[in-house]
Design a protein around this motif. Structure first.
Motif, PDB file in Angstrom:
ATOM      1  N   VAL A 114      -5.871  25.417  -9.120  1.00 25.41           N
ATOM      2  CA  VAL A 114      -5.515  24.068  -9.401  1.00 25.41           C
ATOM      3  C   VAL A 114      -4.270  23.677  -9.121  1.00 25.41           C
ATOM      4  N   LEU A 115      -3.469  24.495  -9.450  1.00 28.27           N
ATOM      5  CA  LEU A 115      -1.897  24.010  -8.983  1.00 28.27           C
ATOM      6  C   LEU A 115      -1.465  24.121  -7.568  1.00 28.27           C
ATOM      7  N   LEU A 116      -2.130  25.093  -6.957  1.00 30.88           N
ATOM      8  CA  LEU A 116      -2.181  24.970  -5.444  1.00 30.88           C
ATOM      9  C   LEU A 116      -2.752  23.891  -4.864  1.00 30.88           C
ATOM     10  N   ALA A 117      -4.121  23.441  -5.351  1.00 32.05           N
ATOM     11  CA  ALA A 117      -4.636  22.269  -4.868  1.00 32.05           C
ATOM     12  C   ALA A 117      -3.852  20.906  -5.185  1.00 32.05           C
ATOM     13  N   ARG A 118      -3.216  20.867  -6.422  1.00 22.11           N
ATOM     14  CA  ARG A 118      -2.435  19.560  -6.724  1.00 22.11           C
ATOM     15  C   ARG A 118      -1.205  19.543  -5.790  1.00 22.11           C
ATOM     16  N   ARG A 119      -0.742  20.758  -5.188  1.00 25.05           N
ATOM     17  CA  ARG A 119       0.515  20.820  -4.191  1.00 25.05           C
ATOM     18  C   ARG A 119       0.182  20.104  -2.961  1.00 25.05           C
ATOM     19  N   VAL A 120      -1.151  20.519  -2.539  1.00 30.42           N
ATOM     20  CA  VAL A 120      -1.736  19.821  -1.373  1.00 30.42           C
ATOM     21  C   VAL A 120      -2.010  18.575  -1.184  1.00 30.42           C
ATOM     22  N   HIS A 121      -2.651  17.871  -2.359  1.00 30.43           N
ATOM     23  CA  HIS A 121      -2.671  16.625  -2.648  1.00 30.43           C
ATOM     24  C   HIS A 121      -1.510  15.977  -2.593  1.00 30.43           C
ATOM     25  N   GLN A 122      -0.299  16.373  -3.457  1.00 29.16           N
ATOM     26  CA  GLN A 122       0.909  15.672  -3.256  1.00 29.16           C
ATOM     27  C   GLN A 122       1.615  15.648  -2.039  1.00 29.16           C
ATOM     28  N   HIS A 123       1.362  16.768  -1.218  1.00 28.94           N
ATOM     29  CA  HIS A 123       1.923  16.726   0.070  1.00 28.94           C
ATOM     30  C   HIS A 123       1.287  15.584   1.029  1.00 28.94           C
ATOM     31  N   HIS A 124       0.078  15.573   0.876  1.00 31.18           N
ATOM     32  CA  HIS A 124      -0.540  14.490   1.470  1.00 31.18           C
ATOM     33  C   HIS A 124       0.001  13.259   1.204  1.00 31.18           C
ATOM     34  N   LYS A 125      -0.041  12.795  -0.104  1.00 37.14           N
ATOM     35  CA  LYS A 125       0.398  11.466  -0.353  1.00 37.14           C
ATOM     36  C   LYS A 125       1.767  11.400  -0.124  1.00 37.14           C
ATOM     37  N   ASP A 126       2.780  12.546  -0.056  1.00 34.67           N
ATOM     38  CA  ASP A 126       4.105  12.307   0.281  1.00 34.67           C
ATOM     39  C   ASP A 126       4.227  11.886   1.670  1.00 34.67           C
ATOM     40  N   TYR A 127       3.540  12.613   2.516  1.00 35.81           N
ATOM     41  CA  TYR A 127       3.463  12.328   3.820  1.00 35.81           C
ATOM     42  C   TYR A 127       3.541  10.877   4.468  1.00 35.81           C
ATOM     43  N   TYR A 128       2.216  10.274   3.999  1.00 36.62           N
ATOM     44  CA  TYR A 128       2.098   8.923   4.306  1.00 36.62           C
ATOM     45  C   TYR A 128       3.131   8.054   3.523  1.00 36.62           C
ATOM     46  N   ALA A 129       3.558   8.333   2.217  1.00 32.23           N
ATOM     47  CA  ALA A 129       4.450   7.501   1.373  1.00 32.23           C
ATOM     48  C   ALA A 129       5.974   7.504   2.284  1.00 32.23           C
ATOM     49  N   ASP A 130       6.289   8.651   2.830  1.00 27.70           N
ATOM     50  CA  ASP A 130       7.245   8.620   3.826  1.00 27.70           C
ATOM     51  C   ASP A 130       7.369   8.000   4.825  1.00 27.70           C
ATOM     52  N   GLN A 131       6.178   7.953   5.623  1.00 24.59           N
ATOM     53  CA  GLN A 131       6.079   7.038   6.792  1.00 24.59           C
ATOM     54  C   GLN A 131       6.061   5.462   6.225  1.00 24.59           C
ATOM     55  N   ILE A 132       5.516   5.237   5.241  1.00 22.80           N
ATOM     56  CA  ILE A 132       5.497   3.719   4.540  1.00 22.80           C
ATOM     57  C   ILE A 132       6.957   3.435   4.713  1.00 22.80           C
ATOM     58  N   ALA A 133       7.859   4.247   3.785  1.00 30.45           N
ATOM     59  CA  ALA A 133       9.252   4.158   3.623  1.00 30.45           C
ATOM     60  C   ALA A 133      10.069   3.746   4.771  1.00 30.45           C
ATOM     61  N   LYS A 134       9.851   4.841   5.967  1.00 33.95           N
ATOM     62  CA  LYS A 134      10.335   4.471   7.299  1.00 33.95           C
ATOM     63  C   LYS A 134       9.677   3.457   8.129  1.00 33.95           C
ATOM     64  N   GLY A 135       9.090   2.528   7.455  1.00 29.99           N
ATOM     65  CA  GLY A 135       8.520   1.340   8.379  1.00 29.99           C
ATOM     66  C   GLY A 135       7.192   1.022   8.707  1.00 29.99           C
ATOM     67  N   GLY A 136       6.289   2.174   8.126  1.00 30.26           N
ATOM     68  CA  GLY A 136       5.055   1.983   8.315  1.00 30.26           C
ATOM     69  C   GLY A 136       4.435   3.262   8.798  1.00 30.26           C
ATOM     70  N   ILE A 137       2.908   3.254   8.707  1.00 35.97           N
ATOM     71  CA  ILE A 137       2.081   4.540   9.098  1.00 35.97           C
ATOM     72  C   ILE A 137       1.525   4.172  10.664  1.00 35.97           C
ATOM     73  N   LEU A 138       2.109   4.908  11.502  1.00 40.26           N
ATOM     74  CA  LEU A 138       1.604   4.741  12.885  1.00 40.26           C
ATOM     75  C   LEU A 138       0.295   5.172  13.073  1.00 40.26           C
ATOM     76  N   LEU A 139      -0.588   4.620  13.845  1.00 38.57           N
ATOM     77  CA  LEU A 139      -1.803   5.102  14.561  1.00 38.57           C
ATOM     78  C   LEU A 139      -1.961   4.707  15.918  1.00 38.57           C
ATOM     79  N   TRP A 140      -2.065   5.837  16.785  1.00 39.81           N
ATOM     80  CA  TRP A 140      -2.310   5.524  17.936  1.00 39.81           C
ATOM     81  C   TRP A 140      -3.992   5.717  18.262  1.00 39.81           C
ATOM     82  N   VAL A 141      -4.400   4.779  19.242  1.00 43.83           N
ATOM     83  CA  VAL A 141      -5.862   4.605  19.749  1.00 43.83           C
ATOM     84  C   VAL A 141      -6.004   4.827  21.196  1.00 43.83           C
ATOM     85  N   ARG A 142      -6.529   5.889  21.540  1.00 46.92           N
ATOM     86  CA  ARG A 142      -6.709   6.056  23.033  1.00 46.92           C
ATOM     87  C   ARG A 142      -7.950   5.313  23.502  1.00 46.92           C
ATOM     88  N   VAL A 143      -7.797   4.528  24.313  1.00 48.73           N
ATOM     89  CA  VAL A 143      -9.083   3.814  24.771  1.00 48.73           C
ATOM     90  C   VAL A 143      -9.398   4.039  26.241  1.00 48.73           C
TER      91      VAL A 143
END
Length: 171
Positions: A114-143
């Protein structure tokens, strides 16, 4: 570029629903990949959105993180419990003693899971929160063509995508 995880995730799912492959969609790579490429220089989302050499990664959904958490918790419980059960059963111990051994070994292991799973979940949240803090979440789409290009642009803008534009390069 998205200012919220929710709008980003909705755009991602809508792109998938209209037939874009997950291989056509990419997000900004992790901090380790960015540091290897750019060193310790601070780069905002705006700085990186038009660079074809920016490290990219596949999007991992909240559901995917939930499944990973389940595997971590379940595996942490199952493996030690199975070993304890097999060892006590091989020794000819009673079912009650076997159940006790499973509980003694399995429950603490599950708590660690459970503790390890919480760490994974928090890491996932922090990854996107960090991107938002740096200007936004980037998404590239190949067409592959103009029709898919318009469809992607409409979906991205429809979910509050900022600075949606098309490049003539592909990766």
């Amino acid at each position: 570029m998205f200012e919220t995880f929710d709008s980003f995730q909705k755009a991602f799912y809508d792109l998938r629903m209209v037939g874009f492959s997950r291989y056509d969609l990419s997000v900004l790579g992790n901090d380790h990949a960015l540091q290897e490429k750019f060193g310790s220089a601070y780069l905002s989302a705006k700085d990186m959105e038009d660079d074809p050499h920016v490290p990219r990664a596949a999007f991992v959904s909240e559901e995917g993180i939930g499944e990973l958490e389940g595997v971590i918790i379940g595996g942490a419980f199952y493996i030690p419990s199975y070993i304890a059960m097999a060892a006590t059963a091989a020794a000819g111990v009673t079912a009650t003693a076997t159940a006790a051994a499973v509980a003694i070994v399995g429950l603490p292991a599950a708590a660690i899971g459970v503790l390890l799973a919480r760490r994974v979940h928090q890491h996932h949240k922090d990854y996107y929160a960090d991107q938002i803090a740096k200007g936004g979440i980037l998404l590239w789409v190949r067409v592959s063509d103009k029709k898919r290009e318009k469809l992607a642009v409409d979906i991205l803008k429809g979910h509050s995508g900022k600075d949606v534009h098309v490049h003539d390069w592909s990766i």
